[in-house]
Write an enzyme that holds these catalytic residues in place. Structure first.
Site, PDB file in Angstrom:
ATOM      1  CE  LYS A   1       7.372  -2.613   3.482  1.00 20.22           C
ATOM      2  NZ  LYS A   1       8.199  -3.152   4.603  1.00 20.22           N
TER       3      LYS A   1
ATOM      4  CE1 TYR B   1       9.934   1.772   6.595  1.00 19.48           C
ATOM      5  CE2 TYR B   1      10.650   2.333   4.388  1.00 19.48           C
ATOM      6  CZ  TYR B   1       9.804   1.643   5.242  1.00 19.48           C
ATOM      7  OH  TYR B   1       8.828   0.821   4.730  1.00 19.48           O
TER       8      TYR B   1
ATOM      9  CG  ASN C   1       7.854  -6.757   5.285  1.00 18.62           C
ATOM     10  OD1 ASN C   1       7.893  -5.819   4.495  1.00 18.62           O
ATOM     11  ND2 ASN C   1       7.879  -6.593   6.594  1.00 18.62           N
TER      12      ASN C   1
ATOM     13  CG  HIS D   1       4.642   0.909   5.677  1.00 15.11           C
ATOM     14  ND1 HIS D   1       5.554   0.879   6.708  1.00 15.11           N
ATOM     15  CD2 HIS D   1       3.818   1.956   5.923  1.00 15.11           C
ATOM     16  CE1 HIS D   1       5.286   1.877   7.542  1.00 15.11           C
ATOM     17  NE2 HIS D   1       4.248   2.554   7.084  1.00 15.11           N
TER      18      HIS D   1
ATOM     19  CD  GLU E   1       4.163   5.768   8.318  1.00 18.09           C
ATOM     20  OE1 GLU E   1       5.031   5.386   9.120  1.00 18.09           O
ATOM     21  OE2 GLU E   1       3.195   5.052   7.973  1.00 18.09           O
TER      22      GLU E   1
HETATM   23  P1  GDP Z   1       6.630  -3.340  10.483  1.00 16.19           P
HETATM   24  O1  GDP Z   1       6.029  -2.243  11.315  1.00 16.19           O
HETATM   25  O2  GDP Z   1       5.883  -4.651  10.611  1.00 16.19           O
HETATM   26  O3  GDP Z   1       6.810  -2.962   9.028  1.00 16.19           O
HETATM   27  O4  GDP Z   1       8.083  -3.661  11.061  1.00 16.19           O
HETATM   28  P2  GDP Z   1       9.228  -2.723  11.656  1.00 16.19           P
HETATM   29  O5  GDP Z   1       8.720  -1.342  11.953  1.00 16.19           O
HETATM   30  O6  GDP Z   1       9.877  -3.494  12.772  1.00 16.19           O
HETATM   31  O7  GDP Z   1      10.311  -2.644  10.492  1.00 16.19           O
HETATM   32  C1  GDP Z   1      10.113  -1.799   9.368  1.00 16.19           C
HETATM   33  C2  GDP Z   1      10.527  -2.544   8.122  1.00 16.19           C
HETATM   34  O8  GDP Z   1      11.919  -2.810   8.192  1.00 16.19           O
HETATM   35  C3  GDP Z   1       9.897  -3.927   7.939  1.00 16.19           C
HETATM   36  O9  GDP Z   1       8.603  -3.900   7.377  1.00 16.19           O
HETATM   37  C4  GDP Z   1      10.901  -4.614   7.024  1.00 16.19           C
HETATM   38  O10 GDP Z   1      10.736  -4.208   5.656  1.00 16.19           O
HETATM   39  C5  GDP Z   1      12.206  -4.046   7.543  1.00 16.19           C
HETATM   40  N1  GDP Z   1      12.852  -4.957   8.514  1.00 16.19           N
HETATM   41  C6  GDP Z   1      12.407  -5.299   9.759  1.00 16.19           C
HETATM   42  N2  GDP Z   1      13.255  -6.151  10.351  1.00 16.19           N
HETATM   43  C7  GDP Z   1      14.266  -6.355   9.448  1.00 16.19           C
HETATM   44  C8  GDP Z   1      15.464  -7.142   9.473  1.00 16.19           C
HETATM   45  O11 GDP Z   1      15.778  -7.828  10.437  1.00 16.19           O
HETATM   46  N3  GDP Z   1      16.256  -7.066   8.357  1.00 16.19           N
HETATM   47  C9  GDP Z   1      15.926  -6.295   7.268  1.00 16.19           C
HETATM   48  N4  GDP Z   1      16.758  -6.278   6.212  1.00 16.19           N
HETATM   49  N5  GDP Z   1      14.814  -5.546   7.218  1.00 16.19           N
HETATM   50  C10 GDP Z   1      13.994  -5.584   8.285  1.00 16.19           C
END
Ligand code: GDP
Length: 140
Positions: A11, A51, A114, A117, A128
């Site tokens: 990222k 997304y 973070n 992905h 994807e």
């Molecule tokens: P992943 O599968 O571990 O990537 O997590 P998720 O599918 O829950 O979320 C997708 C992406 O959204 C994450 O990797 C983060 O970049 C972002 N994200 C998740 N939770 C949050 C949050 O609470 N706030 C923000 N700003 N971004 C978030």
């Protein structure tokens, strides 16, 4: 049966912080074979499409803006049970909760930025991967 491919992106935060090479190295040392690789930048529209499954979540707008804020690396990776193995390699979504030695623990700063992905299912890994790569760009 679990599939042997997953999809990843390095990222914008990780690229901006100079971790591109270290993260690719970490992925290879963890036993994944890179079968497709691309350095690119998403437009706001691209990130919104990628997304789309998170459209209803409160952070969707923030996520789309962030993911289009700088260049990324997209890759398709191969390993037995790739999706689950890669999720273990990257660690929890929130880097403060990620296990020691995982990519997010080592290189991520926050739950939003973070570092990487990783696909969450075989089906999404396929969708994807196809979002970024044509068939001829995937090297068996
Ligand atoms: P992943 O599968 O571990 O990537 O997590 P998720 O599918 O829950 O979320 C997708 C992406 O959204 C994450 O990797 C983060 O970049 C972002 N994200 C998740 N939770 C949050 C949050 O609470 N706030 C923000 N700003 N971004 C978030």
């Amino acid at each position: 049966m679990a599939g042997k491919r997953t999809f990843t992106m390095i990222k914008p935060d990780a690229i901006g912080n100079g971790f591109m090479g270290a993260i690719i190295d970490h992925i290879i040392k963890a036993g994944f074979k890179v079968v497709a690789l691309k350095y690119t930048r998403l437009t706001v529209e691209d990130a919104g499409k990628f997304y789309e499954i998170h459209k209803e979540r409160p952070f969707y707008g923030e996520l789309v803006n962030y993911m289009s804020s700088g260049p990324i690396v997209a890759a398709i990776l191969e390993k037995e049970n790739a999706v689950e193995a890669f999720r273990k390699t990257i660690g929890a979504t929130d880097p403060t909760k990620a296990d020691e030695g995982t990519i997010r623990k080592l290189y991520a700063k926050s739950i939003a930025a973070n570092a990487v992905h990783g696909s969450d299912s075989d089906e999404n890994a396929g969708i994807e991967g196809s979002f970024f790569f044509a068939k001829r760009e995937i090297c068996e």
